[in-house]
Motif scaffolding. Structure first.
Motif, PDB file in Angstrom:
ATOM      1  N   THR A 264       0.839  -1.192   0.000  1.00 39.19           N
ATOM      2  CA  THR A 264       0.000   0.000   0.000  1.00 39.19           C
ATOM      3  C   THR A 264       0.881   1.252   0.000  1.00 39.19           C
ATOM      4  OG1 THR A 264      -1.715  -1.165   1.224  1.00 39.19           O
ATOM      5  CG2 THR A 264      -1.789   1.238   1.285  1.00 39.19           C
ATOM      6  N   PRO A 265       0.611   2.240  -0.855  1.00 38.39           N
ATOM      7  CA  PRO A 265       1.416   3.463  -0.854  1.00 38.39           C
ATOM      8  C   PRO A 265       1.330   4.193   0.487  1.00 38.39           C
ATOM      9  CG  PRO A 265       0.036   3.338  -2.818  1.00 38.39           C
ATOM     10  CD  PRO A 265      -0.433   2.253  -1.901  1.00 38.39           C
ATOM     11  N   VAL A 266       2.372   4.989   0.758  1.00 36.98           N
ATOM     12  CA  VAL A 266       2.406   5.838   1.951  1.00 36.98           C
ATOM     13  C   VAL A 266       2.345   7.291   1.491  1.00 36.98           C
ATOM     14  CG1 VAL A 266       3.770   6.590   3.932  1.00 36.98           C
ATOM     15  CG2 VAL A 266       3.678   4.157   3.326  1.00 36.98           C
ATOM     16  N   LYS A 271       3.564  14.152  -0.595  1.00 29.53           N
ATOM     17  CA  LYS A 271       4.513  13.190  -1.170  1.00 29.53           C
ATOM     18  C   LYS A 271       3.908  11.802  -1.047  1.00 29.53           C
ATOM     19  CE  LYS A 271       8.522  15.881   0.437  1.00 29.53           C
ATOM     20  NZ  LYS A 271       7.745  16.826   1.285  1.00 29.53           N
ATOM     21  N   VAL A 272       4.276  10.909  -1.989  1.00 26.00           N
ATOM     22  CA  VAL A 272       3.810   9.525  -1.920  1.00 26.00           C
ATOM     23  C   VAL A 272       4.997   8.593  -2.164  1.00 26.00           C
ATOM     24  CG1 VAL A 272       3.096   9.500  -4.364  1.00 26.00           C
ATOM     25  CG2 VAL A 272       2.115   7.839  -2.741  1.00 26.00           C
ATOM     26  N   PHE A 273       5.055   7.539  -1.343  1.00 25.95           N
ATOM     27  CA  PHE A 273       6.121   6.549  -1.455  1.00 25.95           C
ATOM     28  C   PHE A 273       5.521   5.235  -1.926  1.00 25.95           C
ATOM     29  CE2 PHE A 273       8.911   3.180   0.141  1.00 25.95           C
ATOM     30  CZ  PHE A 273      10.160   3.632  -0.273  1.00 25.95           C
ATOM     31  N   GLY A 282      11.997   1.249  -4.267  1.00 24.37           N
ATOM     32  CA  GLY A 282      11.012   2.220  -3.817  1.00 24.37           C
ATOM     33  C   GLY A 282      11.302   3.595  -4.376  1.00 24.37           C
ATOM     34  N   ALA A 283      10.272   4.430  -4.427  1.00 27.14           N
ATOM     35  CA  ALA A 283      10.443   5.790  -4.938  1.00 27.14           C
ATOM     36  C   ALA A 283       9.558   6.749  -4.163  1.00 27.14           C
ATOM     37  CB  ALA A 283      10.097   5.860  -6.420  1.00 27.14           C
ATOM     38  N   LEU A 284      10.091   7.927  -3.901  1.00 27.22           N
ATOM     39  CA  LEU A 284       9.324   9.017  -3.304  1.00 27.22           C
ATOM     40  C   LEU A 284       9.037  10.039  -4.386  1.00 27.22           C
ATOM     41  CD1 LEU A 284       8.175  10.185  -0.634  1.00 27.22           C
ATOM     42  CD2 LEU A 284      10.285  11.537  -0.479  1.00 27.22           C
ATOM     43  N   LEU A 285       7.766  10.351  -4.571  1.00 27.72           N
ATOM     44  CA  LEU A 285       7.340  11.339  -5.554  1.00 27.72           C
ATOM     45  C   LEU A 285       6.808  12.577  -4.848  1.00 27.72           C
ATOM     46  CD1 LEU A 285       5.348   9.120  -8.102  1.00 27.72           C
ATOM     47  CD2 LEU A 285       7.826   9.480  -7.941  1.00 27.72           C
ATOM     48  N   LEU A 330      14.608   3.680   6.648  1.00 28.09           N
ATOM     49  CA  LEU A 330      15.057   4.696   5.694  1.00 28.09           C
ATOM     50  C   LEU A 330      14.618   6.076   6.147  1.00 28.09           C
ATOM     51  CD1 LEU A 330      14.009   3.326   2.159  1.00 28.09           C
ATOM     52  CD2 LEU A 330      16.192   2.989   3.319  1.00 28.09           C
ATOM     53  N   ASP A 331      15.431   7.071   5.856  1.00 25.66           N
ATOM     54  CA  ASP A 331      15.014   8.461   5.989  1.00 25.66           C
ATOM     55  C   ASP A 331      14.000   8.751   4.887  1.00 25.66           C
ATOM     56  OD1 ASP A 331      14.997  11.377   5.435  1.00 25.66           O
ATOM     57  OD2 ASP A 331      16.518  11.455   6.997  1.00 25.66           O
ATOM     58  N   PHE A 332      12.786   9.132   5.264  1.00 22.39           N
ATOM     59  CA  PHE A 332      11.713   9.338   4.295  1.00 22.39           C
ATOM     60  C   PHE A 332      12.067  10.396   3.267  1.00 22.39           C
ATOM     61  CE2 PHE A 332       7.618  11.574   3.253  1.00 22.39           C
ATOM     62  CZ  PHE A 332       7.011  10.537   2.545  1.00 22.39           C
TER      63      PHE A 332
END
Length: 417
Positions: A264-266, A271-273, A282-285, A330-332
């Motif tokens: 499930t995305p965070v 921002k969405v991970f 993983g990717a942070l947008l 991980l550091d978000f």
């Protein structure tokens, strides 16, 4: 095939229903966990006053039941009831249990069940909204029921109605209720995501620009600078659609793999991970809204969080989750790895009161501090092997830890004395 894999392919045996009750210390006030991953759909419990260290044998058992029925889904909790999905004979069912002792209050079959080599039964978690319960089975039967007695108010099949095919490992989604709508992901042509009126089941909108086949993830929803946005991970991409009409806002393929996209995305702070396994990452947008649309730009991509289906949680600026079989912090904001540890082995997790509640797929439950300074375990205990992986996510609410493992469900007292 090794012994472990053989065990995972064995279907659960059927035993007579058993309820074991143990009286323990005073409980915390009851709190609700009304849907997949909790009140805010993010895996974070609002409980406080919990044990900081477990006894050597684990927290006290309050009650346990067996022969719940096969399935990988977690539970939802509302007032004095627990709701859970399970196989009942050849059918897929949802059950209501007494929260105090696990007694079955009612059971309702919703349609034909299904199975594959990972076992039979539903994979999703029911969603409670007021006095209604929304349930999606492994074969696409979506139903709205009364929480009190399980009577069906409306039902339809999202695969049939939206021209979609089931996923190889069966539908694993948990319905999202947002305002007047219930939102699910059939994965049909020009109907990748759909919204139905939660009271009648009638179609409100379909995402006509989206024909992605469904993944195994469940949707989340958030406000991006005033634009209500539904986010999920399909078989093809991490994406978002506008909650008012299903318009496709962005699609980001690099975070999806060709096998199974599950986590499930965070969503946090515009921002969405997204994260997936099978050699992906993983990717942070970063998300920006303008004129009713939302644009997504990559902030970072990391190979250090390849989460399969155990989920990730965001706590005080740090992400925690299993990357393959290694618990990772991980550091978000940057994706920097803070620490990695084998912990209880590959599994799932939930956060409550400064700690990570960990459920390993090889039948070990653990407790560890949620801190970026390093892995600090505060207890663990084994649970009985049910012949298939222990993949259901743990739930912490009202001072209780709930562990579902196929046909068993147990409640533990984790409140501090």
């Amino acid at each position: 095939m090794n012994g472990r894999m053989k065990r995972r392919c064995v279907l659960s045996l059927v035993f007579a229903l058993g309820v074991a009750t143990v009286t323990v210390g005073q409980s915390l006030p009851a709190a609700d966990w009304p849907q997949w991953r909790g009140p805010d759909r993010n895996g974070l419990s609002k409980d406080t006053g919990l044990l900081k260290q477990w006894p050597a044998s684990g927290p006290p058992l309050v009650w346990s039941i067996s022969n719940l029925g096969a399935g990988y889904g977690s539970i939802s909790v509302k007032a004095d009831r627990i709701f859970v999905q399970a196989s009942k004979g050849a059918e897929s069912a949802v059950l209501s249990l007494n929260r105090a002792d696990g007694r079955v209050m009612w059971s309702k079959a919703l349609g034909r069940g299904s199975k594959n080599y990972q076992g039979p039964g539903p994979r999703g978690t029911p969603t409670v909204d007021g006095d209604r319960l929304y349930v999606l089975t492994e074969n696409g039967d979506l139903a709205c029921l009364k929480t009190q007695d399980g009577s069906v108010l409306w039902q339809r099949n999202i695969l049939r109605d939206f021209g979609a095919q089931n996923t190889p490992w069966l539908i694993s989604e948990s319905p999202l209720v947002d305002g007047n709508n219930v939102i699910v992901t059939p994965g049909g042509r020009n109907a990748g995501i759909v919204a139905l009126d939660k009271m009648s089941g009638k179609t409100v909108w379909v995402s006509k620009e989206l024909s992605d086949e469904a993944g195994y993830a469940s949707c989340v929803v958030g406000d991006v600078m005033g634009v209500r946005t539904v986010m999920t991970l399909t078989s093809t991409a991490g994406l978002g659609v506008r909650a008012s009409d299903g318009k496709l806002l962005w699609s980001y393929p690099p975070v999806a793999n060709d096998t199974a996209n599950v986590a499930t995305p965070v969503f946090h702070d515009n921002k969405v991970f997204y994260t997936s396994n099978y050699g992906t990452g993983g990717a942070l947008l970063g998300l920006k809204a303008q004129g009713g649309a939302v644009k997504a730009e990559q902030i970072y991509f990391t190979n250090e969080m390849q989460n399969h289906h155990g989920g990730v949680v965001l706590v005080n600026g740090y992400l925690y989750g299993f990357s393959n079989s290694i618990l990772t912090c991980l550091d978000f904001s940057t994706g920097k790895v803070m620490w990695r540890h084998r912990s209880v082995g590959k599994g799932s997790l939930t956060y409550a009161d400064g700690h990570l509640y960990l459920q390993g797929e090889d039948n070990v439950v653990g407790l560890a501090e949620a801190t970026p300074t390093g892995y600090k375990e505060k207890g663990r205990f084994p649970i009985a092997d049910q012949g298939l992986p222990s993949w259901a996510h743990p739930v912490v609410t009202g001072g209780r830890l709930y562990i579902r493992n196929q046909g068993t469900l147990a409640s533990y007292d984790v409140g501090a004395r």
